[in-house]
Scaffold this motif. Structure first.
Motif, PDB file in Angstrom:
ATOM      1  N   PRO A   1       5.683 -32.465 -86.379  1.00  0.00           N
ATOM      2  CA  PRO A   1       4.289 -32.693 -85.987  1.00  0.00           C
ATOM      3  C   PRO A   1       3.410 -32.774 -87.240  1.00  0.00           C
ATOM      4  CG  PRO A   1       5.242 -30.825 -84.807  1.00  0.00           C
ATOM      5  CD  PRO A   1       6.204 -31.197 -85.884  1.00  0.00           C
ATOM      6  N   VAL A   2       2.355 -33.588 -87.150  1.00  0.00           N
ATOM      7  CA  VAL A   2       1.438 -33.744 -88.283  1.00  0.00           C
ATOM      8  C   VAL A   2       0.003 -33.618 -87.770  1.00  0.00           C
ATOM      9  CG1 VAL A   2       0.606 -35.315 -90.080  1.00  0.00           C
ATOM     10  CG2 VAL A   2       3.032 -35.280 -89.491  1.00  0.00           C
ATOM     11  N   PHE A   3      -0.778 -32.782 -88.450  1.00  0.00           N
ATOM     12  CA  PHE A   3      -2.206 -32.673 -88.143  1.00  0.00           C
ATOM     13  C   PHE A   3      -2.945 -33.751 -88.930  1.00  0.00           C
ATOM     14  CE2 PHE A   3      -0.771 -28.416 -87.029  1.00  0.00           C
ATOM     15  CZ  PHE A   3      -1.510 -28.147 -85.879  1.00  0.00           C
TER      16      PHE A   3
ATOM     17  N   GLN B   1       0.076 -34.866 -84.136  1.00  0.00           N
ATOM     18  CA  GLN B   1       0.810 -36.029 -83.631  1.00  0.00           C
ATOM     19  C   GLN B   1       2.282 -35.861 -83.990  1.00  0.00           C
ATOM     20  OE1 GLN B   1      -0.395 -39.020 -82.050  1.00  0.00           O
ATOM     21  NE2 GLN B   1      -2.083 -37.643 -81.683  1.00  0.00           N
ATOM     22  N   ASP B   2       3.155 -36.297 -83.080  1.00  0.00           N
ATOM     23  CA  ASP B   2       4.590 -36.290 -83.355  1.00  0.00           C
ATOM     24  C   ASP B   2       5.127 -37.639 -82.904  1.00  0.00           C
ATOM     25  OD1 ASP B   2       7.454 -35.913 -83.133  1.00  0.00           O
ATOM     26  OD2 ASP B   2       7.065 -33.770 -83.320  1.00  0.00           O
ATOM     27  N   ASN B   3       5.764 -38.361 -83.821  1.00  0.00           N
ATOM     28  CA  ASN B   3       6.226 -39.715 -83.512  1.00  0.00           C
ATOM     29  C   ASN B   3       7.543 -39.765 -82.746  1.00  0.00           C
ATOM     30  OD1 ASN B   3       4.006 -40.989 -84.610  1.00  0.00           O
ATOM     31  ND2 ASN B   3       4.875 -41.020 -86.666  1.00  0.00           N
ATOM     32  N   ASP B   4       8.067 -38.602 -82.343  1.00  0.00           N
ATOM     33  CA  ASP B   4       9.250 -38.584 -81.499  1.00  0.00           C
ATOM     34  C   ASP B   4       8.831 -38.741 -80.042  1.00  0.00           C
ATOM     35  OD1 ASP B   4      11.522 -38.028 -83.314  1.00  0.00           O
ATOM     36  OD2 ASP B   4      10.387 -36.220 -83.767  1.00  0.00           O
ATOM     37  N   THR B   5       9.812 -39.050 -79.188  1.00  0.00           N
ATOM     38  CA  THR B   5       9.535 -39.185 -77.760  1.00  0.00           C
ATOM     39  C   THR B   5      10.179 -38.037 -76.996  1.00  0.00           C
ATOM     40  OG1 THR B   5      11.501 -40.542 -77.460  1.00  0.00           O
ATOM     41  CG2 THR B   5       9.426 -41.705 -77.871  1.00  0.00           C
ATOM     42  N   GLY B   6       9.800 -37.907 -75.722  1.00  0.00           N
ATOM     43  CA  GLY B   6      10.400 -36.891 -74.861  1.00  0.00           C
ATOM     44  C   GLY B   6      10.144 -35.496 -75.395  1.00  0.00           C
TER      45      GLY B   6
ATOM     46  N   GLY C   1       8.915 -34.726 -78.888  1.00  0.00           N
ATOM     47  CA  GLY C   1       7.502 -34.930 -79.209  1.00  0.00           C
ATOM     48  C   GLY C   1       6.583 -34.013 -78.439  1.00  0.00           C
ATOM     49  N   PHE C   2       7.155 -33.087 -77.655  1.00  0.00           N
ATOM     50  CA  PHE C   2       6.344 -32.150 -76.861  1.00  0.00           C
ATOM     51  C   PHE C   2       5.912 -30.990 -77.747  1.00  0.00           C
ATOM     52  CE2 PHE C   2       5.940 -28.401 -74.162  1.00  0.00           C
ATOM     53  CZ  PHE C   2       5.001 -28.855 -73.243  1.00  0.00           C
TER      54      PHE C   2
ATOM     55  N   ASP D   1       9.579 -29.451 -79.415  1.00  0.00           N
ATOM     56  CA  ASP D   1      10.666 -28.847 -78.640  1.00  0.00           C
ATOM     57  C   ASP D   1      11.960 -29.600 -78.938  1.00  0.00           C
ATOM     58  OD1 ASP D   1      11.772 -27.041 -76.865  1.00  0.00           O
ATOM     59  OD2 ASP D   1      11.418 -28.312 -75.111  1.00  0.00           O
ATOM     60  N   GLY D   2      12.175 -29.860 -80.227  1.00  0.00           N
ATOM     61  CA  GLY D   2      13.208 -30.795 -80.651  1.00  0.00           C
ATOM     62  C   GLY D   2      14.632 -30.317 -80.551  1.00  0.00           C
ATOM     63  N   ILE D   3      15.508 -31.331 -80.500  1.00  0.00           N
ATOM     64  CA  ILE D   3      16.953 -31.128 -80.519  1.00  0.00           C
ATOM     65  C   ILE D   3      17.471 -31.865 -81.761  1.00  0.00           C
ATOM     66  CG2 ILE D   3      19.092 -31.603 -79.268  1.00  0.00           C
ATOM     67  CD1 ILE D   3      17.649 -30.272 -77.226  1.00  0.00           C
ATOM     68  N   PRO D   4      18.345 -31.351 -82.580  1.00  0.00           N
ATOM     69  CA  PRO D   4      18.964 -30.040 -82.426  1.00  0.00           C
ATOM     70  C   PRO D   4      18.096 -28.891 -82.934  1.00  0.00           C
ATOM     71  CG  PRO D   4      19.906 -31.193 -84.313  1.00  0.00           C
ATOM     72  CD  PRO D   4      18.898 -32.114 -83.683  1.00  0.00           C
TER      73      PRO D   4
END
Length: 193
Positions: A94-96, A120-125, A128-129, A175-178
């Motif tokens: 995430p980036v502020f 902001q987080d450029n990941d999906t699902g 990116g939560f 809430d990333g994996i891994p």
């Protein structure tokens, strides 16, 4: 066929699935439809499907058809579909928008909203939560809503008797994996007389 999902970072020539038929004479395996972008290749004699190139997450899921053809009579064949899913890896933290913010807060106010922080987080699902928290700072005087990123005061401030400036370090965590990734922002709160 529903093989195990592939990572978006899967390398070319990775095993995906093996297609097999019960038939009295040898068959020839081929991909006949659905793999328009050419992500997969099949061994015509073993039925082993492998990746042909790097995978692009946005192109998946892909469902393609594999045909097993009688090696002595091309008019005799059977088809089966293969559905391949690709998992999004947690690529980005995430980036502020700013790593340092200054906010003014009047003394003698009851508990109040100070600022809403939004990373902001450029990941999906789920990658990116985001949830928010306080890494350091006076937790007796400040709190953050972990879902909205709104920073609140939880007490009144007295300009004459207390510090006139506070630093609160906020994090946003995905809430990333891994693994989960974090971004940080420092909020300087100046108490106004």
């Amino acid at each position: 066929y529903q093989p195990a999902p592939l990572s978006e970072k899967t390398l070319p020539d990775t095993f995906v699935v093996q297609i097999s038929v019960f038939y009295k004479v040898p068959v020839i395996y081929s991909i006949v439809a659905g793999d328009g972008k050419g992500y997969f290749i099949i061994d015509s004699s073993t039925g082993i499907v492998r990746t042909r190139k790097n995978l692009k997450l946005e192109d998946f899921p892909v469902t393609f058809n594999v045909r097993a053809t009688d090696s002595s009579n091309a008019g005799i064949y059977q088809e089966v579909s293969v559905n391949v899913e690709v998992i999004d890896e947690n690529d980005f933290p995430p980036v502020f928008p700013a790593s340092l913010l200054e906010e003014r807060l009047e003394e003698d106010l009851p508990a109040t909203q100070i600022v809403q922080l939004k990373a902001q987080d450029n990941d999906t699902g789920r990658n990116g939560f985001l949830t928010y928290g306080i890494l350091s700072g006076d937790r007796l005087k400040f709190r953050i809503d972990e879902a909205t990123g709104i920073l609140y005061s939880t007490a009144t401030f007295d300009y004459e008797k207390e510090p006139t400036e506070y630093q609160v370090v906020i994090y946003a965590e995905d809430d990333g994996i891994p693994e989960k990734k974090r971004g940080y922002c420092t909020v300087v709160i100046k108490i106004i007389d």
